[in-house]
Every structure is written in structure tokens, then in C-alpha cells.
Design a protein around this motif. Structure first.
Motif, PDB file in Angstrom:
ATOM      1  N   UNK A 171      -3.859   8.029 -21.847  1.00  0.00           N
ATOM      2  CA  UNK A 171      -2.568   7.494 -22.299  1.00  0.00           C
ATOM      3  C   UNK A 171      -2.777   6.669 -23.565  1.00  0.00           C
ATOM      4  N   UNK A 172      -1.823   6.758 -24.475  1.00  0.00           N
ATOM      5  CA  UNK A 172      -1.936   6.041 -25.739  1.00  0.00           C
ATOM      6  C   UNK A 172      -0.604   5.413 -26.107  1.00  0.00           C
ATOM      7  N   UNK A 173      -0.660   4.296 -26.829  1.00  0.00           N
ATOM      8  CA  UNK A 173       0.551   3.641 -27.321  1.00  0.00           C
ATOM      9  C   UNK A 173       0.957   4.178 -28.685  1.00  0.00           C
ATOM     10  N   UNK A 174       0.250   5.195 -29.170  1.00  0.00           N
ATOM     11  CA  UNK A 174       0.586   5.849 -30.432  1.00  0.00           C
ATOM     12  C   UNK A 174       1.076   7.263 -30.135  1.00  0.00           C
ATOM     13  N   UNK A 175       2.140   7.678 -30.812  1.00  0.00           N
ATOM     14  CA  UNK A 175       2.737   8.981 -30.538  1.00  0.00           C
ATOM     15  C   UNK A 175       1.777  10.133 -30.796  1.00  0.00           C
TER      16      UNK A 175
ATOM     17  N   UNK B 298      -2.332  -5.671 -33.252  1.00  0.00           N
ATOM     18  CA  UNK B 298      -3.500  -4.960 -32.727  1.00  0.00           C
ATOM     19  C   UNK B 298      -3.859  -5.382 -31.311  1.00  0.00           C
ATOM     20  N   UNK B 299      -3.267  -6.471 -30.805  1.00  0.00           N
ATOM     21  CA  UNK B 299      -3.649  -6.999 -29.493  1.00  0.00           C
ATOM     22  C   UNK B 299      -3.350  -6.025 -28.355  1.00  0.00           C
ATOM     23  N   UNK B 300      -2.086  -5.612 -28.248  1.00  0.00           N
ATOM     24  CA  UNK B 300      -1.705  -4.767 -27.124  1.00  0.00           C
ATOM     25  C   UNK B 300      -2.359  -3.380 -27.187  1.00  0.00           C
ATOM     26  N   UNK B 301      -2.365  -2.687 -28.338  1.00  0.00           N
ATOM     27  CA  UNK B 301      -3.067  -1.395 -28.386  1.00  0.00           C
ATOM     28  C   UNK B 301      -4.542  -1.495 -28.029  1.00  0.00           C
ATOM     29  N   UNK B 302      -5.195  -2.607 -28.409  1.00  0.00           N
ATOM     30  CA  UNK B 302      -6.618  -2.761 -28.096  1.00  0.00           C
ATOM     31  C   UNK B 302      -6.836  -2.853 -26.591  1.00  0.00           C
ATOM     32  N   UNK B 303      -6.036  -3.674 -25.912  1.00  0.00           N
ATOM     33  CA  UNK B 303      -6.171  -3.815 -24.464  1.00  0.00           C
ATOM     34  C   UNK B 303      -5.790  -2.521 -23.754  1.00  0.00           C
ATOM     35  N   UNK B 304      -4.689  -1.915 -24.163  1.00  0.00           N
ATOM     36  CA  UNK B 304      -4.213  -0.693 -23.509  1.00  0.00           C
ATOM     37  C   UNK B 304      -5.242   0.429 -23.628  1.00  0.00           C
ATOM     38  N   UNK B 305      -5.765   0.646 -24.834  1.00  0.00           N
ATOM     39  CA  UNK B 305      -6.691   1.754 -25.041  1.00  0.00           C
ATOM     40  C   UNK B 305      -8.060   1.476 -24.421  1.00  0.00           C
ATOM     41  N   UNK B 306      -8.439   0.217 -24.289  1.00  0.00           N
ATOM     42  CA  UNK B 306      -9.711  -0.093 -23.631  1.00  0.00           C
ATOM     43  C   UNK B 306      -9.668   0.313 -22.164  1.00  0.00           C
ATOM     44  N   UNK B 307      -8.582  -0.055 -21.477  1.00  0.00           N
ATOM     45  CA  UNK B 307      -8.444   0.302 -20.064  1.00  0.00           C
ATOM     46  C   UNK B 307      -8.235   1.810 -19.909  1.00  0.00           C
ATOM     47  N   UNK B 308      -7.393   2.386 -20.752  1.00  0.00           N
ATOM     48  CA  UNK B 308      -7.116   3.817 -20.658  1.00  0.00           C
ATOM     49  C   UNK B 308      -8.370   4.641 -20.943  1.00  0.00           C
ATOM     50  N   UNK B 309      -9.196   4.205 -21.896  1.00  0.00           N
ATOM     51  CA  UNK B 309     -10.414   4.950 -22.225  1.00  0.00           C
ATOM     52  C   UNK B 309     -11.458   4.817 -21.127  1.00  0.00           C
ATOM     53  N   UNK B 310     -11.680   3.603 -20.606  1.00  0.00           N
ATOM     54  CA  UNK B 310     -12.686   3.436 -19.564  1.00  0.00           C
ATOM     55  C   UNK B 310     -12.291   4.185 -18.292  1.00  0.00           C
ATOM     56  N   UNK B 311     -10.991   4.202 -17.976  1.00  0.00           N
ATOM     57  CA  UNK B 311     -10.518   4.942 -16.808  1.00  0.00           C
ATOM     58  C   UNK B 311     -10.332   6.425 -17.090  1.00  0.00           C
TER      59      UNK B 311
ATOM     60  N   UNK C 164       7.166   5.608 -27.558  1.00  0.00           N
ATOM     61  CA  UNK C 164       8.556   5.346 -27.932  1.00  0.00           C
ATOM     62  C   UNK C 164       9.506   5.292 -26.740  1.00  0.00           C
ATOM     63  N   UNK C 165       9.171   5.962 -25.635  1.00  0.00           N
ATOM     64  CA  UNK C 165      10.085   6.022 -24.494  1.00  0.00           C
ATOM     65  C   UNK C 165       9.993   4.780 -23.618  1.00  0.00           C
ATOM     66  N   UNK C 166       8.817   4.139 -23.583  1.00  0.00           N
ATOM     67  CA  UNK C 166       8.602   2.974 -22.729  1.00  0.00           C
ATOM     68  C   UNK C 166       8.568   1.700 -23.559  1.00  0.00           C
ATOM     69  N   UNK C 167       9.067   0.620 -22.972  1.00  0.00           N
ATOM     70  CA  UNK C 167       8.903  -0.701 -23.567  1.00  0.00           C
ATOM     71  C   UNK C 167       7.482  -1.193 -23.287  1.00  0.00           C
ATOM     72  N   UNK C 168       7.182  -2.385 -23.769  1.00  0.00           N
ATOM     73  CA  UNK C 168       5.865  -2.964 -23.493  1.00  0.00           C
ATOM     74  C   UNK C 168       5.682  -3.166 -21.993  1.00  0.00           C
ATOM     75  N   UNK C 169       6.769  -3.553 -21.295  1.00  0.00           N
ATOM     76  CA  UNK C 169       6.692  -3.725 -19.847  1.00  0.00           C
ATOM     77  C   UNK C 169       6.486  -2.381 -19.148  1.00  0.00           C
TER      78      UNK C 169
END
Length: 474
Positions: free
Chosen positions: A194-198, A177-190, A86-91
Motif C-alpha cells: 500500500x502506498x500514499x502516492x497514486x 514527509x512525516x506521514x509517507x515515511x511512517x506509512x511506507x516503512x510499515x507497509x514495506x516491512x509487512x 486520494x480516496x482515503x483521508x489520513x484517518x
């Protein structure tokens, strides 16, 4: 001729002095260069979080919170003082993801790949940095490893993003579902967390596709690139019908990882079966128990509220966070091989053997000593960090006495670059946040590497030792 020689002798040739910045660069040791690369990336990330426009939905972070967030992202920890969703935009989330990717792979890896791609020859220092992770496996080409690190990373993250997209689709819809899928894939592998869900992944605790893919990405990212490279070469050898032997390093990594995951799975299911997992069906309980065992190994995603978990669960999570992942991976902690070597050392001593051995291979004495040193330094750093953190938070009135377990959990989570929390991160005082920042940084670069970077280089090594004298132990 003699006069000319005398003139030359009177005015010897003056050596060409190199620029000061070049002399400084050459004076840096490999540990200092490695630690400096992460420090530079953290500083750039902090400046970016303070100066780049369009990153926040409201007011920007303070300098301390920006430094905390940048350190957490670069050190792939996942501890947050504000809600990422909620604090950050997509950018803003994309900027954090860039820091996570760079921090997960390491600046040195990108530099090595770039130099090799340009066809230039690596310097001795660059070779030392690139080849440090393959000392245990001489048959692995460090140049090929540097290329495969990036290739494996983007391939695995791409496949993970596609699978997560299929998992998120039924609940979020195709576009969302596009952005959460990409974000969580990179965050999980690394192993960032970090998550886009509160609530992290709590709302997907009954989704077997999402949890299974995230767990797989975490485990693969925590094995280490050297082990992944050896597994890749082993698979190629099977196709070519050639004999290939995994190194002792990779065998210890795979065996220790499997044992820790299995033991953690059983114990977490036992501790939380009638607790935080009671409302789930049996299949979901088993899956979430396994997820708890996986995420405690430096991932940081959660499907339960750790503030409501039993003390047994919290203590087991602390133990797993302390071990962490494997060398050369995106994970933190003392590493699986360190634990394995300490166990082998204890077994060899009980058997009356001087040298630890496993799978018909003996472990060099200096490697065992390095593992013992790492364990001692890590325990000392965590004891000091936990004590100071608890003392400062109680002194500042942030918490009441009796909350030691929460801050012990927080300190181990920071050092292991895990990112799990019992809910105290946003309420940390200024001093407490500085302590967590330092623990995250030391945990990411490694306590021995950090200590080596602070050590002044000696030009002369003493060629003597003092007399031996026994000390009673035990």
C-alpha cells in the motif's frame, strides 16, 4: 455404610458441563484458530471501513469493495480497487495501516506476547501455535521469539521510517514527509505494498535513498522471524565468542533468497534495459532492476508500469510471486524453503539418493512430503483461480479475449500477497473480486493450513493401510 454406597451408586455424580462457547473454543484445532483469527480481523476491518466516520474524502466504499480492501490490508497484499492516496483521508489511511500491522504480525503473535507479558502459562494449543515456527530450530525459545517478533518489528519499522523521512524530505519537504515515511516503512516491512502516492513509487524511481530503504525493509520482512531471531543469536554469540550454528532452515532461507534476488536482478535488467527503464541513467537502471526483483517477492510497490513491461518481465514476475517469501514472515507464496526442498529432492533423485540432504544434514521425509503437498495444492488453486477469473471476466464483458496474461498475473499476485497489477484490479467484476479475495486469504494463511482448517477432526486414526502397488511415473 453399604446402604449409603448403594444410594451413591444409584445416583452417580453428574459431570459439570462447560458452557457451549467454551466447548466450541476447545474444539477448534490450531489451524482453525489461526485461520479464524485472520477471518475475524477481516470482518472487523470491513465493518470499520463501512461504519467509522472520517475515513473517506468522498462517498464510502460498498460492502464488497470494503471487504476487498480489508482483505488486501489484513493479508498484506496491496491490490486496490480505489486509489489509497486520494480516496482515503489520513484517518482512513491510518486505519488501513492498523490492519496491515495486525495482519502482518498476526493476531496469534499479539495474543502470545500478551499472555507471556501477564505472566500466565500458555495452553497446549497456544504453545502449538507459538512453537510451530521453531520446530526447525529447537535452540530457539518460542517465548523469547514471541517477544522479539514485536520488538524487532517496531525497531526496524522505526529505523526505516527515519531513513525514509530523510529520503522523502528533499522532494516533499520536512512536514509533508512525516506521514509517507511512517506509512511506507510499515507497509514495506509487512510486505503490504500500500502506498500514499497514486503512482506508488514511480516518482521516486531516481531516488536511491527511498528505493534502497524500501528494498531493505522488504527483504528483512520477508526473511521470517525465525531467521531474524537466529541471526540475532548468531551476532550475540560472536560478541560473546561462543559457537553458534544456524539451522538448516535459516541457511536455506538465506541462500534461496540471495539466489532469487540475484537471478531476478540480472534478468529484469536484461529484459527492461531498453524498455521501461530506457530513460533512466545506468545507475538508476541497475537500482530499479534490483527493486523489481525485490518487490516481486510479495512486496507490491512498483517503479514501472507493469502494463507496459515486456511479456518476459511479466512471466518472470509471476514466477517470483509464486515463490514468495520465507516461512514465518509477512510474505506469501509457497515460500523459499519449499522451493529449496523441491530442488534438493530433484537433485537427490538424480543422484540415486532416497533422502535429500544439504550441509551435512538430512531432511525428514515428512517435511519433504509437506513441501510437495504444498506445491501441488498451490498449483491446483492457482490454475483453478486463473481459469475461473479469466472466464468470468470475459463472460461479463470486462475484457476481450487474449488478456489471459493479465489475469494470470492478477491471480498469482493475489495468491502470493504481492499486490502488483497490470491495471485490471479496479475493473474486476463482482465475481472476479470474490475470486481475488479468496486467493488473497488462502495465500496469506497458507493453502495447507486453510485445507487443515476445513478438515473435520477424526477421533480415531485407522491402524491399517492398503496393499502397495506400483505406478509408472515419467
Amino acid at each position: 455404610m453399604l446402604a449409603l454406597k448403594g444410594l451413591i451408586a444409584r445416583f452417580p455424580a453428574r459431570s459439570v458441563r462447560k458452557p457451549s462457547h467454551e466447548r466450541f473454543w476447545r474444539r477448534l484445532s490450531p489451524p482453525q484458530l489461526f485461520v479464524g483469527s485472520f477471518l475475524l480481523l477481516i470482518l472487523l476491518g470491513t465493518l470499520g471501513l463501512k461504519t467509522l466516520p472520517g475515513l473517506y474524502t468522498g462517498p464510502s466504499l460498498s460492502w464488497l469493495d470494503a471487504l476487498f480492501t480489508a482483505t488486501s490490508a489484513v493479508c498484506v497484499t496491496g491490490l486496490i480497487v480505489v486509489d489509497t492516496a486520494t480516496y482515503f483521508t489520513v484517518w482512513g489511511q491510518a486505519f488501513l495501516l492498523l490492519l496491515i500491522q495486525l495482519g502482518g504480525l498476526g493476531i496469534i503473535t499479539f495474543t502470545t506476547v500478551l499472555i507471556v507479558a501477564l505472566g500466565r502459562r500458555l495452553s497446549l494449543r497456544q504453545q502449538a501455535l507459538a512453537a510451530s515456527v521453531v520446530e526447525a530450530a529447537p535452540h530457539v525459545n518460542y517465548r523469547q521469539l514471541a517477544r522479539d517478533v514485536v520488538r524487532f518489528t517496531f525497531l526496524i519499522e522505526g529505523i526505516g521510517a527515519l531513513l525514509l523521512y530523510l529520503g522523502f524530505w528533499p522532494e516533499l519537504g520536512g512536514r509533508e514527509a512525516l506521514w509517507p515515511a511512517l506509512f511506507h516503512a510499515i507497509s514495506a516491512f509487512c510486505n503490504a505494498g500500500f502506498s500514499t502516492f497514486s503512482s506508488s513509487l514511480v516518482e521516486f524511481r531516481a531516488n536511491p535513498v527511498v528505493l534502497s530503504v524500501v528494498m531493505l525493509l522488504i527483504v528483512i520482512g520477508g526473511l521470517g522471524f525465525l531467521t531474524l531471531e537466529e541471526l540475532y543469536l548468531w551476532r550475540r554469540s560472536i560478541r560473546a565468542r561462543r559457537r553458534f550454528r544456524l539451522s538448516l532452515h535459516s541457511r536455506l532461507v538465506l541462500t534461496t533468497t540471495a539466489l532469487l534476488l540475484g537471478i531476478g536482478w540480472i534478468l529484469f535488467a536484461f529484459f527492461e534495459w531498453k524498455g521501461t527503464l530506457a530513460e533512466l541513467p545506468i545507475g538508476a537502471r541497475l537500482l530499479n532492476s534490483l527493486f523489481m526483483s525485490v518487490t516481486a517477492r510479495t512486496a507490491g510497490f512498483n517503479t514501472i508500469d507493469y502494463g507496459q513491461a515486456t511479456e518476459q518481465t511479466s512471466f518472470l514476475t509471476i514466477l517470483l510471486m509464486f515463490v514468495g517469501g520465507s516461512p514465518g514472515s509477512t510474505a506469501g507464496g509457497i515460500k523459499t524453503t519449499t522451493l529449496a526442498l523441491l530442488v534438493l529432492l530433484a537433485i537427490s533423485r538424480m543422484r540415486g539418493q532416497e533422502i535429500p540432504s544439504c550441509w551435512s544434514r538430512s531432511v525428514p521425509h515428512e517435511v519433504v512430503q509437506r513441501a510437495v503437498g504444498l506445491f501441488v495444492v498451490a498449483v491446483a488453486a492457482l490454475m483453478l483461480g486463473s481459469f475461473v477469473l479469466t472466464a468470468t471476466e470475459i463472460e461479463h464483458g470486462v475484457t476481450a479475449p487474449g488478456s489471459f496474461l493479465k489475469y494470470l498475473f492478477e491471480a498469482y499476485s493475489a495468491f502470493g500477497t504481492v499486490g502488483l497489477s497490470m491495471g485490471v484490479t479496479p475493473s474486476l467484476s463482482t465475481t472476479g473480486r470474490w475470486i481475488i479475495i479468496l486467493l488473497m486469504f488462502v495465500g496469506r494463511v497458507g493453502p495447507l493450513t486453510f485445507a487443515a482448517a476445513l478438515t473435520l477432526r477424526r477421533h480415531r486414526t485407522p491402524q491399517f493401510r492398503y496393499a502397495y502397488e506400483d505406478v509408472v511415473v515419467g
